[in-house]
Design an enzyme around this catalytic site. Structure first.
Site, PDB file in Angstrom:
ATOM      1  N   ASP A   1      -3.097  10.813  -6.767  1.00 32.10           N
ATOM      2  CA  ASP A   1      -2.850   9.722  -7.713  1.00 32.10           C
ATOM      3  C   ASP A   1      -1.713  10.123  -8.635  1.00 32.10           C
ATOM      4  OD1 ASP A   1      -4.846   7.991  -6.768  1.00 32.10           O
ATOM      5  OD2 ASP A   1      -6.378   8.944  -8.001  1.00 32.10           O
TER       6      ASP A   1
ATOM      7  N   ASP B   1      -3.786   2.154  -3.872  1.00 36.81           N
ATOM      8  CA  ASP B   1      -4.746   1.461  -4.730  1.00 36.81           C
ATOM      9  C   ASP B   1      -4.184   0.121  -5.207  1.00 36.81           C
ATOM     10  OD1 ASP B   1      -6.404   3.716  -4.484  1.00 36.81           O
ATOM     11  OD2 ASP B   1      -5.600   4.619  -6.322  1.00 36.81           O
TER      12      ASP B   1
END
Length: 175
Positions: free
Chosen positions: A136, A154
């Site tokens: 991330d 995402d």
């Protein structure tokens, strides 16, 4: 006469195919999402030390963090089994979406939505298989409150889910 009515009823239940669209087109779009996601993750991994954060604006940083769980680090501390659970779940969801793409090829908004979800799911599955965690790097915040870091995969899943809602609302309104 009854046979003709039955045939017409059956054919009306089949999804229409829009000219020029195939499941392969939608899967190619999903592959572009995967490639963009993996490219950006690779750039971040090679440019940042783990935990390093670089401000971009007054509400956004680039950061390198790992997520062994699911959304919002759900089950991140579960002991390792979650890696294969979420990998398997991603594969099953991906196969289901491919089936949906074959069934609903002519429904462009629907196919765009599920293609985004497919690309995002596969992007995160690749991370889980290769690294044991998801990379991330997008960190949005307001004051001291930081949204949990996330990635392009995402974003694709979230936009795809929102488009599914829009598609369903449009379909309900038409009926």
């Amino acid at each position: 006469m009854a046979a003709a009515g039955t045939r017409a009823a059956r054919s009306s239940k089949r999804p229409s195919k829009a000219a020029g669209t195939t499941p392969w087109l939608w899967m190619a779009f999903a592959l572009l999402v995967v490639m963009a996601d993996q490219f950006l993750k690779l750039v971040i991994v090679r440019s940042f030390a783990y935990g390093e954060s670089r401000p971009v604006t007054g509400f956004f940083n680039l950061v390198l963090v790992y997520n062994k769980g699911a959304a919002f680090s759900f089950l991140a501390d579960a002991g390792g089994w979650q890696r294969w659970f979420f990998t398997g779940l991603g594969v099953v969801v991906g196969l289901f979406i491919i089936w949906l793409l074959y069934r609903h090829t002519g429904q462009r908004l629907f196919c765009l939505a599920v293609s985004l979800i497919l690309g995002g799911a596969v992007g995160n599955v690749v991370d889980r298989v290769l690294y044991g965690h998801v990379v991330d790097f997008l960190d949005f915040y307001a004051g001291r409150y930081h949204w949990p870091a996330f990635n392009l995969a995402d974003c694709a899943i979230t936009v795809g889910a929102a488009l599914l809602i829009v598609d369903e609302l449009r379909r309900v309104r038409r009926q």
